[in-house]
Design a protein around this motif. Structure first.
Motif, mmCIF file in Angstrom:
data_model
loop_
_atom_site.group_PDB
_atom_site.id
_atom_site.type_symbol
_atom_site.label_atom_id
_atom_site.label_comp_id
_atom_site.label_asym_id
_atom_site.label_seq_id
_atom_site.Cartn_x
_atom_site.Cartn_y
_atom_site.Cartn_z
ATOM 1 N N THR A 95 -77.060 -9.124 41.902
ATOM 2 C CA THR A 95 -77.515 -9.260 43.280
ATOM 3 C C THR A 95 -78.935 -8.742 43.422
ATOM 4 O O THR A 95 -79.264 -7.657 42.930
ATOM 5 C CB THR A 95 -76.587 -8.482 44.240
ATOM 6 N N GLY A 143 -76.112 -16.386 39.723
ATOM 7 C CA GLY A 143 -75.028 -16.711 38.804
ATOM 8 C C GLY A 143 -75.558 -17.153 37.459
ATOM 9 O O GLY A 143 -76.066 -16.355 36.674
ATOM 10 N N GLU A 166 -72.893 -12.116 37.381
ATOM 11 C CA GLU A 166 -73.702 -12.228 38.585
ATOM 12 C C GLU A 166 -74.448 -10.931 38.867
ATOM 13 O O GLU A 166 -73.923 -9.845 38.656
ATOM 14 C CB GLU A 166 -72.814 -12.560 39.791
ATOM 15 N N ASP A 175 -76.891 -13.657 45.263
ATOM 16 C CA ASP A 175 -76.172 -13.467 44.012
ATOM 17 C C ASP A 175 -76.679 -14.498 43.021
ATOM 18 O O ASP A 175 -76.614 -15.710 43.293
ATOM 19 C CB ASP A 175 -74.662 -13.638 44.205
#
Length: 371
Positions: free
Chosen positions: A232, A257, A230, A255
């Motif tokens: 950000t 993924g 992940e 975030d």
């Protein structure tokens, strides 16, 4: 009886082979863990090395030296004269390159002995230093492990978190000789502490041209389809007015993924065409504006628009510098070989004229535990 003689022969051979070669006690060795290459103000080559000290009577557990030399190989004899034990480069973990070195196109030949020496690890991490290498190699933080271990773990962690490139000597060698790709190396800077500032971008001759910050480095890894965990992103939602005040801003943090990156390549109208389709699964982890200002469907489109804008800014920077840290030349060679062969000797210029389109589609997995 036959088995017994075979066993005796095996023991004899092991004894003979184990007695061959030179055995040096650990305390008589100076095991270099960090090698530094830099230039001073007069463009003299400065070589530095850092090694742990295994002598229990020593007051310091690290010995670090820096000196002028014409080459890395020549520096070894000077280090041997200074160090307590016999210097060995077989365990070097980190190679630090001063940015001053990378400002010259012919710098890569300095590493010739590194690749010729069979004992030198090609998995050594390569890191660019923004500033004097001495500021880093002589840095001894009281709250960190030994510098070599700290740098190795830091670059591996930041690469695992999709913040920077993990470039080894093996990867750097490939990038320097691969015509469809230009080198990119993790970059650090010594302020109060050591900080990863992003990625150094080099041209086809290895000369430094620009630096990507942490966020743009993450975008680069997505374009390269090398995002691992992940990542950000904090995005200013430009389409929302900032109502002012101290806290009521128009920023959003997500975030990212799972990422699915697909690239289609073609040659049309005398140009290479690259069409990126990027699908992301995201989670809203921070929203600094009231939820009633925008609906979820509108928010999805706004995030997609902002991400596309960021990718376009990064691609524009790459094309303006006539470099290819993404490796789009590899796609061109694979799918448009005949056209690529015509421009492979000046691929950076061909990429600068190419059309690179990016579309982003996101699925908002969660808006957070509390809306």
């Amino acid at each position: 009886m036959k088995r017994m003689w075979l066993a005796i022969l095996l023991v004899f051979l092991i004894a003979i082979l184990s007695s061959c070669g030179k055995h040096v006690p650990l305390e008589d060795l100076t095991i270099s863990l960090i090698l530094g290459v830099d230039l001073d103000d007069e463009n003299n080559l400065i070589i530095s090395e850092s090694s742990p000290v295994f002598n229990k009577d020593a007051k310091k557990n690290i010995e670090t030296y820096e000196l002028k030399a014409k080459s890395i190989r020549e520096s070894r004899k000077y280090f041997d004269a200074l160090a307590t034990g016999e210097v060995t480069a077989a365990k070097i973990q980190i190679l630090l390159l001063g940015k001053r070195v990378l400002e010259h196109e012919d710098w890569f030949s300095i590493l010739d002995t590194v690749y010729r020496n069979p004992t030198f690890s090609i998995n050594t991490r390569v890191i660019v230093v923004d500033g004097p290498v001495s500021d880093v190699i002589f840095y001894k933080p009281a709250d960190k492990p030994q510098l070599a271990l700290h740098l190795k773990e830091a670059v591996d962690k930041n690469n695992g978190r999709s913040r920077t490139i993990n470039n080894t000597l093996q990867v750097l060698h490939r990038q320097m000789y691969e015509k469809g790709l230009t080198p990119s190396i993790s970059e650090i800077k010594k302020e109060k502490n050591l900080e990863f500032v992003g990625v150094s971008l080099l041209n086809e001759n290895g000369k430094y041209v620009d630096t990507l910050g942490i966020q743009d480095s993450s975008l680069l890894l997505i374009l390269k389809d090398e995002q691992k965990q992940e990542v950000t992103f904090t995005i200013p939602m430009k389409s929302l007015d900032d109502e002012g005040g101290i806290f009521n801003k128009n920023e959003l943090s997500i975030d990212v993924g799972r990422v699915n990156t697909k690239v289609k390549t073609k040659y049309d109208q005398d140009k290479f065409q690259f069409n990126y389709k990027i699908h992301m699964t995201v989670t809203i982890v921070e929203r600094l504006f009231p939820g009633d200002r925008v609906k979820e469907k509108e928010l999805k489109k706004m995030i997609e628009k902002e991400l596309v804008s960021r990718f376009e800014v990064l691609i524009k920077k790459i094309q303006e510098n006539k470099i290819d840290p993404i490796g789009l030349g590899l796609y061109a060679r694979a799918y448009q070989y005949e056209q690529y062969k015509k421009v492979e000797e000046h691929w950076g210029e061909a990429l600068a004229k190419s059309n690179i389109d990016v579309s982003v589609d996101i699925d908002i997995k969660s808006m957070g535990a509390i809306k």
